[in-house]
Design an enzyme around this catalytic site. Sequence first.
Site, mmCIF file in Angstrom:
data_model
loop_
_atom_site.group_PDB
_atom_site.id
_atom_site.type_symbol
_atom_site.label_atom_id
_atom_site.label_comp_id
_atom_site.label_asym_id
_atom_site.label_seq_id
_atom_site.Cartn_x
_atom_site.Cartn_y
_atom_site.Cartn_z
ATOM 1 N N ASP A 14 -88.827 16.513 -45.404
ATOM 2 C CA ASP A 14 -89.620 16.058 -44.391
ATOM 3 C C ASP A 14 -90.746 15.084 -44.904
ATOM 4 O O ASP A 14 -91.203 14.152 -44.023
ATOM 5 C CB ASP A 14 -90.370 16.948 -43.490
ATOM 6 N N ASP A 56 -85.315 23.378 -46.915
ATOM 7 C CA ASP A 56 -86.820 23.758 -46.932
ATOM 8 C C ASP A 56 -86.930 25.305 -46.291
ATOM 9 O O ASP A 56 -86.204 25.406 -45.481
ATOM 10 C CB ASP A 56 -87.490 22.711 -46.107
ATOM 11 N N ASP A 95 -90.038 13.006 -50.172
ATOM 12 C CA ASP A 95 -88.741 13.632 -50.357
ATOM 13 C C ASP A 95 -87.391 12.726 -50.081
ATOM 14 O O ASP A 95 -86.247 12.976 -50.178
ATOM 15 C CB ASP A 95 -88.456 14.581 -48.922
HETATM 16 P P1 ATP Z 1 -91.455 23.853 -47.489
HETATM 17 O O1 ATP Z 1 -91.156 23.233 -48.734
HETATM 18 O O2 ATP Z 1 -90.461 24.989 -47.018
HETATM 19 O O3 ATP Z 1 -91.702 23.084 -46.102
HETATM 20 P P2 ATP Z 1 -94.275 24.358 -47.736
HETATM 21 O O4 ATP Z 1 -94.693 23.809 -46.383
HETATM 22 O O5 ATP Z 1 -94.979 25.484 -48.268
HETATM 23 O O6 ATP Z 1 -92.774 24.819 -47.991
HETATM 24 P P3 ATP Z 1 -95.588 22.025 -48.908
HETATM 25 O O7 ATP Z 1 -95.882 21.511 -47.563
HETATM 26 O O8 ATP Z 1 -95.136 20.919 -49.827
HETATM 27 O O9 ATP Z 1 -94.413 22.927 -48.778
HETATM 28 O O10 ATP Z 1 -96.898 22.823 -49.229
HETATM 29 C C1 ATP Z 1 -96.801 23.395 -50.497
HETATM 30 C C2 ATP Z 1 -98.079 24.134 -50.642
HETATM 31 O O11 ATP Z 1 -99.199 23.683 -50.453
HETATM 32 C C3 ATP Z 1 -98.071 25.359 -49.900
HETATM 33 O O12 ATP Z 1 -97.220 26.415 -50.112
HETATM 34 C C4 ATP Z 1 -99.592 25.567 -49.470
HETATM 35 O O13 ATP Z 1 -99.881 26.562 -50.688
HETATM 36 C C5 ATP Z 1 -100.391 24.283 -49.640
HETATM 37 N N1 ATP Z 1 -100.368 23.646 -48.329
HETATM 38 C C6 ATP Z 1 -99.479 23.405 -47.332
HETATM 39 N N2 ATP Z 1 -100.287 22.870 -46.606
HETATM 40 C C7 ATP Z 1 -101.598 22.656 -46.738
HETATM 41 C C8 ATP Z 1 -102.645 22.064 -46.270
HETATM 42 N N3 ATP Z 1 -102.454 21.219 -44.931
HETATM 43 N N4 ATP Z 1 -103.647 21.907 -46.727
HETATM 44 C C9 ATP Z 1 -103.657 22.318 -48.024
HETATM 45 N N5 ATP Z 1 -102.934 23.120 -48.866
HETATM 46 C C10 ATP Z 1 -101.549 23.041 -48.201
#
Ligand code: ATP
Length: 940
Positions: free
Chosen positions: A671, A346, A675
Site C-alpha cells: 500500500d 500484508d 512498496d
Molecule cells: P502491515 O505491513 O501488515 O500493513 P503494519 O501496518 O504494522 O503492518 P507498517 O504500517 O509498516 O506496517 O507499520 C510498521 C510499524 O510501525 C507498526 O507495527 C507500528 O509499530 C508502527 N506504526 C504504524 N503506524 C504508525 C503510526 N501512524 N505512527 C507511528 N508508528 C506507527
Amino acid sequence: MSSNSPSSWHTVAIDQTLQQLSSNKDAGLSSQQVSERLQQYGPNELEETGGRSPWSIFVDQFTNIMLLMLMGVAVISAFLDIRSNTFPKDAIAIFAIVILNGILGFFQEQSAEKALAALKNLASPLVRVLRDGKTSDIAAKELVPGDVMLLEAGVKIAADARLIETSNLQVRESALTGEALAVTKQAELELPEDASLGDRLNLIFQGTEVVQGRAKAIVTNTAMQTELGKIAAMLQSVENEPTPLQQRMDQLGKVLVSGALTLVAIVVIGGMITFQNGSLGFDTSRWEDLLEVSLSMAVAVVPEGLAAVVTVTLALGTRRMVKRNALIRKLPAVETLGSVTTICSDKTGTLTQNKMVVQLVSTGDCTVAVAGDGYAPIGDFTDRLTSAKINNLEEYPELESLLIACAVCNDAVLQQEQQEWQILGDPTEGALLCVAGKAGIYKEKQSQLLPRTAEFPFSSERKRMSVICEVPGRSGNSGFPAAQGQQPNYLMLTKGSPELTLERCKGIIVGDRVQPLTQEMRDRILVENNNMASGGLRVLGFAYKLWENIPPEGSEETSEQDMIWLGLVSMLDAPRPEVREAVRKCRDAGIRVVMITGDHQLTAKAIAYDLGIATEGDRVLTGQELEKLSQEELKQQVEQVSVYARVSPEHKLRIVQALQSWGKFVAMTGDGVNDAPALKQADIGIAMGITGTDVSKEASDMVLLDDNFATIVAAAEEGRVVYSNIRRFIKYILGSNIGEVLTIAAAPLMGLGGVPLTPLQILWMNLVTDGVPALALAVEPGEPNVMKRPPFSPRESIFARGLGSYMIRIGIIFAILTIAMMSWAYGYTTNPNHVGDPEAWKTMVFTTLCLAQMGHAIAIRSNTQLTIELNPFTNVFVWGAVIVTTILQLMLIYVPPLRAFFGTHYLTGFELMVCFGFSALMFVWIEMEKLFLRFYKSRK
Ligand code: ATP
C-alpha cells in the site's frame, strides 16, 4: 480572479497567490466558488489526445496472418470462378468474413479501451481538500483552481499547485523532469521568473508523487493547463503491449497458417504426381480441382471465430472480477492470476479488519483496560490492579500525558457524520484519537494548546513518528515534566514500534515525576509488550522530549534520542472472518500464503496461527534477521518461513526475488510508496483500493477495492476459470478444424467426385456452428476441482497438458466418423435407385460435421465429469447455443433460398437421421474417454 500565466506562479508570494485565487488557507473554497469554477474550468481531467486514429485501428485488424491468408484464398477463388464463368460467391463470402472480423476486432478494441478507461475511473485517486472550512476527500477530477489540498506521503499529486505550508516535503518528479531522486520542496521560497521546472521548489505538479512529509498547497492549474496536460497534448501515440495470450494466439495463427500452406503444397503437388509404367510423371490437368480442394482446406484450418471468443472471454473475466471487488489494471493479469503459487500478504487491513480499538493502556504506574467499541469516543477506563473505574484523570497524571500524546502525535481526524463516528486517515491513529476522546481529550482543543510547528513523519522503515509543538509557558504543569533547570519552549511527542521507541529513551514518567529508566524497568516494559502482542494485539510505544530550541529539519536520528518513556497503548485489530476460509482454499489449491508485516513478531504470529497461515513449528523471520542474510541464504529459508515481521518495504523486494528464484509465481500486496518496487517485481502486484497510496496503485496489476485478502483468492479462482475456459474452447474449435481438413483431403483420395464442402460452408461451420457454442463455453462456471488442484505454469505452451494431443486425437475421430459416413452416403446417394438428390452426400458430410460439434460442445463442458453428472442449468447458454445452431443448420437445408445460397442439397428424413446418428457417436466417444480415464486413474 485574475488569470495568471500557468508558468509564473513560482514568482508569487503565498499571500498574493491566495488573494489572486480568492481562496483561504484555513477554510479553502466555499461550495458556491467550487461550482462556479467547475463551470468555468471544467473537470480536472486530461483530454484523450493522441492515440491511434480509428482508421489505423481498423487497418491494423487486417495485418493478422490468418486474415491475410484468407484474403489470398478469396483472390484465388475469385480468379477460378471468373475463369469458369461462375459467380464468385465464395470469394465474396470470404471477403465479407474478413471485413466482418476486422469490424468486430475494431469495435472490440474500442470497447475494451472504453471498458478499461471506465475501470481506471473506478480506481481514480481521491484528494484530501479543505472546503467550507472542513476536511473532505474528493475525486481528483473535481479539483478546481483555488482548492486547498492536504498532502502526505504516498499521494499522487492531482493538479499543479503553489505550496502554502510544508513539513519535510519530498516529491518525486521523475514523471515530469526525469530526475529519479526526490526533490525537497519549500513553501516560503519566492523564485525568479526564469527558474526551470525542476527548480521551482515552491510549486508541485500533477502526476508527481509525495515521497515523504506533508504539505498544504493551493491549486493553481487543473486539467490540460497543468504541466502534465501540456505534455499530454504533445503526445501523439500510445503503444499497447500485446498480452501473453495475444502472443500465444499469434503463435497459434502462425503454426496453423504454415501448417495449412504446407498441406496445400503437398496436396497440389502430390496430387499431380503420377506413377505409370514404373516411372514418375506429372499430370497438370488436375491442378484446378486440386487447388479447389486446397482452398477449402486453407479456409477450414483457420479458426475464424477464435479471436472474437478470446476477447469476449477476457472482457467477461474482468467484469466478473470487478463484481468480486478485484479491479484488473493490466489485462494479462486476468489469465496469469490463475497461475499464482504464492500470495505474500500484508497483515493490517488485508488479513485483519483494520478497525482498531484500543484495549489496554499501560504507563510506568498502572495498566488500564478501556471499554467501548467502534470509533465512538465513549467507554470507561478501569485500573487493572484495583478493578476500579477511573473517573478523575488528575489522579493518573502520566495516563493523562499519554492520552494527550495520543491526540497530538496524530494525523488522523475523528468526526461525527450523521450520528456515525468516522475517521479520516490511518485507523491506528483513529483508534488513538478515540481512546483520548474517551477521556475527554480531543485533538482540536489540544492542537490549540500545543500548536504543531514541525514533525518527523512516519515511514514504514522508521516505524515511528514525532511531532514538535510549542509549549507557551506550559512546561511546568503540562503533565510533561521537565528536567531541573530546563526552560523548554518545545515539546516533542513520539510514537512508534515499542522496542525501537524504548531503545531511544533514558527516563520514564511515573506519576508526575521523571525517573531514570533502569534495565529492570525496560525488561518489564518489554515483557508487557510481548504479553500484549502474543494476544494478537497491535502495540505502540509513546515517549516525549522537551526542547529549548526547535530541532532542525532532517535531524530525526539524533533528535529522537534520550527521550522520556510515556507508556504502551495496545489495540485489537480482529482478523477478517472470511480470511480463514480463503486461506484454507489456498492450501487446497496449492497456493502458499505468506504474511509480511511491519508489526511485532508476536502479534504477527498470533494472527497467523489464528488464520491458519502458520502452524506450530513454522518459522517467523524478522526484518532484523533478514537484514543479516545474504540473498542466497534468504533463498534457502523462504520455503520454510510463512511469517515475516517488523520488515521494511525494501525487504519485500528481496523476499519476492528469493521466491521467484525458486520459480514461484508470486502475488504480493502493498500500500505504501516504498512498496512500489516490490509490486512491480511481483508477478501480480496487488494494491489496496482503500488504504493504498496512488503510487502503489500505479505500480500494481490489480487493485483490491475492499482491501480484503479473500478477494485475492476469489480473483485467482476467476483467473483459473478464465484460463481453463480459453483452453476448453480452443480444444473445441481446433479439434473440429482438424476433422474438417482431413475429411476434405480424404474425398479426392477416395476417388469421390468433387469437394464435399465449399469454402462458404466451412466459414459457416467455423463462425456459426463452432463460434456460437464456443462463446457459450466461455461462460462455463469453474469446475468443482478448480481450486483443488495445483496451479499451472503461466509460461506453458498453449498445447501443453494434452491440449495438442486432444486436438489431434479428436480431429482424427471426427474425420474417421465423417469419412465413414461419407463413404456410405456417397454409395447410397449416387446409387441410380436413390430417390432424391445424388449430391446429397455432400450435405450429409456438412451436416454430420456440424451436428457432431454440438455433441462435442455438450461433452467438453467438463474434462472429468460425465454430462449426466453435470447440472444442466449451470450453463444454459451451451444448451441454448446447441439448439439455436441446430435449427440454423436445418434451415440451411430446408429453406430453399438459403439452400440455394449455401449450395446445400435437400436431405430426406432418413438421410438426416443418419447424420444425427453418426454425429451422436462423437458425444459417446468423448464420454467414453472420460470413463476410461476415470477407470485408468482408479487403477493407478
Ligand atoms: P502491515 O505491513 O501488515 O500493513 P503494519 O501496518 O504494522 O503492518 P507498517 O504500517 O509498516 O506496517 O507499520 C510498521 C510499524 O510501525 C507498526 O507495527 C507500528 O509499530 C508502527 N506504526 C504504524 N503506524 C504508525 C503510526 N501512524 N505512527 C507511528 N508508528 C506507527
